[in-house]
Design a protein around this motif. Structure first.
Motif, short mmCIF file in Angstrom:
data_model
loop_
_atom_site.label_atom_id
_atom_site.label_comp_id
_atom_site.label_asym_id
_atom_site.label_seq_id
_atom_site.Cartn_x
_atom_site.Cartn_y
_atom_site.Cartn_z
N UNK A 226 46.03 45.62 44.24
CA UNK A 226 44.81 46.32 43.86
C UNK A 226 45.12 47.43 42.86
N UNK A 227 46.28 48.07 43.03
CA UNK A 227 46.68 49.16 42.14
C UNK A 227 46.93 48.70 40.71
N UNK A 228 47.14 47.41 40.53
CA UNK A 228 47.43 46.87 39.20
C UNK A 228 46.15 46.61 38.40
N UNK A 229 45.02 46.49 39.08
CA UNK A 229 43.76 46.11 38.43
C UNK A 229 43.39 47.02 37.25
N UNK A 230 43.55 48.37 37.38
CA UNK A 230 43.17 49.21 36.22
C UNK A 230 43.89 48.86 34.92
N UNK A 231 45.10 48.33 35.01
CA UNK A 231 45.83 47.97 33.80
C UNK A 231 45.11 46.87 33.03
N UNK A 232 44.50 45.95 33.74
CA UNK A 232 43.75 44.88 33.09
C UNK A 232 42.38 45.37 32.61
#
Length: 244
Positions: A226-232
């Motif tokens: 979930x923490x990776x979503x902002x990168x996309x």
């Protein structure tokens, strides 16, 4: 004509993306606050003051990151602070997916501190993305929607994580007990003396403790992604000063 809450604000692309990042902030901060006390109590049966010290470490991280985040945001812009916040939050969350029964305050301290720093960066970055390009007369409504979305996400994420925590705990406990033929052990204990019965009781407590820990680790590992979503989400934003 004059709605209390105007959902048309979500037509603003950057506000929508910033709100989603705010949701990710809420998902990473509120469920652990509700689950960690339950986990630590099961692991060590420590008093509430010690549990509060462990939880408060995240708040200390947020306090430390606040002043730094403002200057970082001013110099490098919204994109950099979101990337850094996602990385630090993901690192802290991954560390909490490796918890064992031996964890005490000093073991929780690094992951809690990193999560506090990372989520504060995400929070300030999401606010910058949401409000920096809005007209002044739209800010009050946008602010109300932003806070509503954050608190709604917090409540829903706590409910969902708690339900899945119980579900994962039952599945893991069942798997552990099945592998060790717990029903056979129960029958054997009834046929023998109290010593074996006490041993079985302790064994069941050990199974339950380990299932709690493994269930929490599983939820934390899901939160890493979930923490990776902002990168996309950054790739979808409008090309403006946010990308400085």
């Amino acid at each position: 004509k004059n709605p209390v809450i105007d959902i048309k604000i979500f037509a603003e692309k950057n506000f929508l993306i910033g709100s989603i990042i705010c949701c990710i902030f809420a998902i990473n901060i509120y469920p652990p606050i509700s689950l960690i006390p339950v986990l630590i109590t099961k692991m060590h049966h420590i008093d509430p003051i010690d549990i509060g010290l462990i939880i408060s470490t995240m708040g200390i991280g947020m306090m430390l990151a606040g002043p730094i985040a403002g200057r970082f945001l001013k110099i490098y812009g919204g994109k950099s602070i979101i990337i850094l916040g996602s990385f630090i939050t993901g690192t802290g969350t991954y560390m909490q997916s490796q918890i064992t029964a031996d964890y005490v305050f000093l073991d929780f301290f690094p992951s809690q501190l990193l999560k506090g720093i990372g989520t504060q960066l995400l929070f300030m970055g999401s606010q910058y993305i949401c409000f920096s390009t809005l007209q002044t007369n739209r800010v009050p409504n946008a602010s109300a929607m932003y806070n509503l979305i954050m608190r709604l996400t917090a409540a829903v994420s706590i409910a969902i994580s708690s339900n899945y925590f119980i579900k994962f705990k039952k599945q893991i406990f069942s798997k552990i007990s099945d592998n060790n033929n717990i029903e056979t052990l129960n029958l054997s204990a009834r046929e023998n003396d109290n010593l074996e019965s006490k041993f079985l009781d302790n064994l069941l407590l050990l199974y339950e403790r380990e299932s709690f820990i493994m269930a929490f680790n599983k939820i934390s590992f899901i939160s890493v992604w979930v923490s990776v979503i902002p990168l996309f989400l950054l790739l979808l934003m409008n090309k403006n000063k946010l990308f400085n």
